[in-house]
Design a protein around this motif. Structure first.
Motif, PDB file in Angstrom:
ATOM      1  N   PHE A  57       0.704  -1.282   0.050  1.00 16.07           N
ATOM      2  CA  PHE A  57       0.014   0.106  -0.119  1.00 16.07           C
ATOM      3  C   PHE A  57       0.714   1.241   0.108  1.00 16.07           C
ATOM      4  O   PHE A  57       0.429   2.232  -0.652  1.00 16.07           O
TER       5      PHE A  57
ATOM      6  N   ASN B 110       1.403   8.573  -1.353  1.00 10.04           N
ATOM      7  CA  ASN B 110      -0.102   8.910  -1.231  1.00 10.04           C
ATOM      8  C   ASN B 110      -0.626  10.400  -1.798  1.00 10.04           C
ATOM      9  O   ASN B 110       0.269  11.374  -1.770  1.00 10.04           O
ATOM     10  N   SER B 111      -1.837  10.311  -2.375  1.00 11.55           N
ATOM     11  CA  SER B 111      -2.162  11.724  -3.266  1.00 11.55           C
ATOM     12  C   SER B 111      -2.239  13.033  -2.180  1.00 11.55           C
ATOM     13  O   SER B 111      -2.020  13.981  -2.558  1.00 11.55           O
ATOM     14  N   ALA B 112      -2.482  12.642  -0.987  1.00  2.43           N
ATOM     15  CA  ALA B 112      -2.655  13.639   0.139  1.00  2.43           C
ATOM     16  C   ALA B 112      -1.345  14.337   0.068  1.00  2.43           C
ATOM     17  O   ALA B 112      -1.400  15.774   0.154  1.00  2.43           O
ATOM     18  N   ALA B 113      -0.192  13.685   0.076  1.00  2.00           N
ATOM     19  CA  ALA B 113       1.075  14.364   0.286  1.00  2.00           C
ATOM     20  C   ALA B 113       1.373  15.071  -1.024  1.00  2.00           C
ATOM     21  O   ALA B 113       2.092  16.144  -0.963  1.00  2.00           O
TER      22      ALA B 113
ATOM     23  N   ALA C 287      -0.665  16.497  -2.935  1.00  2.00           N
ATOM     24  CA  ALA C 287      -1.240  17.822  -2.913  1.00  2.00           C
ATOM     25  C   ALA C 287      -1.004  18.753  -2.063  1.00  2.00           C
ATOM     26  O   ALA C 287      -1.169  20.173  -2.312  1.00  2.00           O
ATOM     27  N   ARG C 288      -0.584  18.237  -1.008  1.00  2.00           N
ATOM     28  CA  ARG C 288       0.275  19.157   0.154  1.00  2.00           C
ATOM     29  C   ARG C 288       1.418  19.995  -0.458  1.00  2.00           C
ATOM     30  O   ARG C 288       1.390  21.116  -0.285  1.00  2.00           O
TER      31      ARG C 288
ATOM     32  N   ARG D 193       2.378  20.470  -3.766  1.00  2.00           N
ATOM     33  CA  ARG D 193       1.934  21.331  -4.772  1.00  2.00           C
ATOM     34  C   ARG D 193       1.320  22.515  -4.311  1.00  2.00           C
ATOM     35  O   ARG D 193       1.692  23.625  -4.704  1.00  2.00           O
ATOM     36  N   LEU D 194       0.344  22.267  -3.255  1.00  2.00           N
ATOM     37  CA  LEU D 194      -0.123  23.727  -2.722  1.00  2.00           C
ATOM     38  C   LEU D 194       1.019  24.526  -2.122  1.00  2.00           C
ATOM     39  O   LEU D 194       1.116  25.909  -2.297  1.00  2.00           O
ATOM     40  N   LYS D 195       1.953  24.053  -1.388  1.00  2.00           N
ATOM     41  CA  LYS D 195       2.832  24.712  -0.705  1.00  2.00           C
ATOM     42  C   LYS D 195       3.555  25.571  -1.688  1.00  2.00           C
ATOM     43  O   LYS D 195       3.924  26.782  -1.607  1.00  2.00           O
TER      44      LYS D 195
ATOM     45  N   VAL E 107       2.579  26.274  -5.194  1.00  2.00           N
ATOM     46  CA  VAL E 107       1.901  27.324  -5.884  1.00  2.00           C
ATOM     47  C   VAL E 107       1.539  28.563  -4.964  1.00  2.00           C
ATOM     48  O   VAL E 107       1.531  29.722  -5.253  1.00  2.00           O
ATOM     49  N   LEU E 108       1.260  28.245  -3.437  1.00  2.00           N
ATOM     50  CA  LEU E 108       0.977  29.391  -2.672  1.00  2.00           C
ATOM     51  C   LEU E 108       2.290  30.352  -2.381  1.00  2.00           C
ATOM     52  O   LEU E 108       1.920  31.529  -2.258  1.00  2.00           O
TER      53      LEU E 108
ATOM     54  N   GLU F  81       2.268  32.454  -5.254  1.00  2.00           N
ATOM     55  CA  GLU F  81       1.085  33.556  -5.334  1.00  2.00           C
ATOM     56  C   GLU F  81       1.267  34.622  -4.200  1.00  2.00           C
ATOM     57  O   GLU F  81       0.914  35.793  -4.505  1.00  2.00           O
ATOM     58  N   ARG F  82       1.964  34.262  -3.011  1.00  2.00           N
ATOM     59  CA  ARG F  82       1.808  35.067  -2.103  1.00  2.00           C
ATOM     60  C   ARG F  82       2.845  36.093  -2.148  1.00  2.00           C
ATOM     61  O   ARG F  82       2.755  37.358  -1.893  1.00  2.00           O
TER      62      ARG F  82
ATOM     63  N   ARG G 299       1.411  38.707  -4.577  1.00  2.00           N
ATOM     64  CA  ARG G 299       0.575  39.134  -4.036  1.00  2.00           C
ATOM     65  C   ARG G 299       1.059  40.601  -3.243  1.00  2.00           C
ATOM     66  O   ARG G 299       0.527  41.623  -3.143  1.00  2.00           O
TER      67      ARG G 299
ATOM     68  N   VAL H  76      -7.352  20.840  -2.878  1.00  2.00           N
ATOM     69  CA  VAL H  76      -6.406  21.698  -3.388  1.00  2.00           C
ATOM     70  C   VAL H  76      -7.141  23.061  -3.926  1.00  2.00           C
ATOM     71  O   VAL H  76      -6.688  24.123  -3.494  1.00  2.00           O
TER      72      VAL H  76
ATOM     73  N   GLY I 284      -4.523   8.498   3.345  1.00  2.00           N
ATOM     74  CA  GLY I 284      -3.610   9.359   2.620  1.00  2.00           C
ATOM     75  C   GLY I 284      -4.407   9.782   1.427  1.00  2.00           C
ATOM     76  O   GLY I 284      -3.749  10.303   0.370  1.00  2.00           O
TER      77      GLY I 284
ATOM     78  N   LEU J 113      -6.242  15.853   2.310  1.00  2.00           N
ATOM     79  CA  LEU J 113      -5.470  16.674   3.307  1.00  2.00           C
ATOM     80  C   LEU J 113      -6.088  16.518   4.491  1.00  2.00           C
ATOM     81  O   LEU J 113      -7.132  16.659   4.860  1.00  2.00           O
TER      82      LEU J 113
ATOM     83  N   ILE K  16      -0.643  24.915   5.929  1.00  2.00           N
ATOM     84  CA  ILE K  16      -0.399  25.614   4.770  1.00  2.00           C
ATOM     85  C   ILE K  16      -1.140  27.149   4.829  1.00  2.00           C
ATOM     86  O   ILE K  16      -0.503  28.151   4.599  1.00  2.00           O
TER      87      ILE K  16
END
Lengths: 117, 265
Positions: free
Chosen positions: A9, A14-17, A19-20, A22-24, A26-27, A30-31, A34, B141, B185, B188, B196
């Motif tokens: 497994f 995992n996809s949540a990691a 996502a986290r 990628r967000l960090k 891109v943000l 953007e910050r 801004r 996201v 997993g 988020l 974040i």
């Protein structure tokens, strides 16, 4: 058996990691934009116009950032000159795009009001 | 003021639930729909057939405030202020909104504003006068990104920012949370989103059947105190008024571990 299952497994990240992370990223971008001062887009446009008189350049090849490094703010201008094509009409006006620009001070070329003496 | 940037994350559901929760605590509360043209708070609150006058009527002076306010039938402290169905979304003038809010301030302990999605005129007008903002976010996201954007707008374009006053008090409400999917997993986690966005967490609302059931019947989910989502909203309201409450639904409940060990009890 359970352990084997867990191993299988966890093979895939995992996809949540994902996502986290990628967000960090891109943000963070953007910050930064801004919080940039309002003159930056205008500055970028004018720089683009000036450079564009000599080489063919588009907006993707010029990046203007205002960052901080310790106590000093840092205006960072990146020009992707390698990919820029020299404009034929200005061949003599510019140096080879790969060379480092050298600024020469020629008193005769200066405006009268800054001429020494 | 409840906002999110992104649509469909549960702003209206949350505005209704939080207003109901404040009213249950004995606070005189009014909940205002700022989504001009797309009126929905009335449906969620179950008073859609009692709307006579709306926000725009009051701003334009066609109706008095107390003619437009709808008193909730379940709780005497709760009032609903419906928006208009007009297609002119610029009808909410900032001066008009300010006048109405000033009048409401004299009569209510809490004014809960349900913002429209997006960052257009309506959303900016809704957040402009805010003292506190609750950012409704899903552990997903696009919702997290839009929340970050709205946090930036609150810090630069609100009345408090423009007048160099103390900044708007910003909280995060994480909705549609599924502990199972986080454990796998696939989603988020609270910690991820908190790290974040780096704003204080007001509450975590679990994904729950009771939310749809509540909107189906026009009952704010906080009135359903048996449901997990209802209890989570009441906890969030308690934290909002300054009480300490432990976060629920972010750890597996002990009962369910026993259930897992000893089979379906």
């Amino acid at each position: 058996m359970m352990r084997l299952f867990d191993l299988l497994f966890r093979e895939r990240r995992n996809s949540a990691a994902v996502a986290r992370d990628r967000l960090k990223i891109v943000l963070a971008h953007e910050r930064a934009s801004r919080n940039a001062p309002e003159f930056l887009p205008a500055l970028q446009k004018e720089l683009l116009d000036v450079i564009g008189r000599y080489v063919e350049i588009n907006s993707d090849m010029l990046r203007v950032n205002l960052g901080r490094s310790g106590d000093t703010s840092l205006l960072e201008i990146n020009v992707e000159i390698d990919a820029a094509k020299v404009k034929p009409s200005n061949q003599e006006a510019v140096m080879s795009p790969r060379s480092i620009p050298v600024v020469r001070f020629d008193p005769d070329a200066m405006a009268p009001w800054v001429k020494p003496g | 003021m409840l906002t999110s940037g992104k649509g469909g994350v549960g702003k209206t559901t949350s505005a209704a639930a939080i207003a109901a929760g404040l009213a249950l605590r004995g606070k005189r509360t009014v909940v205002i729909d700022f989504d001009v043209g797309l009126r929905n708070l009335d449906l969620v609150m179950g008073c859609e057939r009692r709307v006579v006058f709306d926000f725009i009527n009051v701003i334009n002076g066609d109706a008095k405030l107390n003619q437009a306010l709808i008193k909730d039938k379940r709780n005497d402290n709760l009032y609903i202020f419906p928006t208009s169905q007009t297609r002119d979304k610029d009808a909410l003038s900032r001066d008009g909104v300010e006048r109405v809010l000033e009048e409401l301030k004299d009569n209510f302990d809490y004014i809960v504003c349900d913002s429209p999605a997006g960052i257009e005129h309506g959303a900016i007008t809704a957040l402009y006068f805010a003292d506190s903002a609750i950012i409704v976010t899903n552990p997903e996201v696009s919702s997290v990104r839009d929340s970050d954007r709205i946090i930036g707008i609150l810090a630069s374009k609100s009345r408090r920012a423009e007048h160099n006053l103390e900044p708007v008090d910003v909280h995060m409400l994480l909705t549609r949370y599924s502990l199972e999917r986080v454990k796998k997993g696939e989603m988020l986690s609270v910690e991820d989103v908190r790290e974040i966005l780096s704003i204080p967490l007001l509450g975590v609302i679990p994904e729950s059947e009771s939310v749809l059931r509540a909107s189906n019947t026009g009952t704010p989910v906080a009135f359903d105190q048996e449901s997990p989502a209802g209890r989570a909203y009441l906890d969030a309201v308690a934290r909002f008024v300054g009480e300490q409450r432990e976060m629920r639904f972010v750890q597996p409940e002990r009962r369910s571990i026993f259930r897992a060990l000893f089979g379906r009890a």
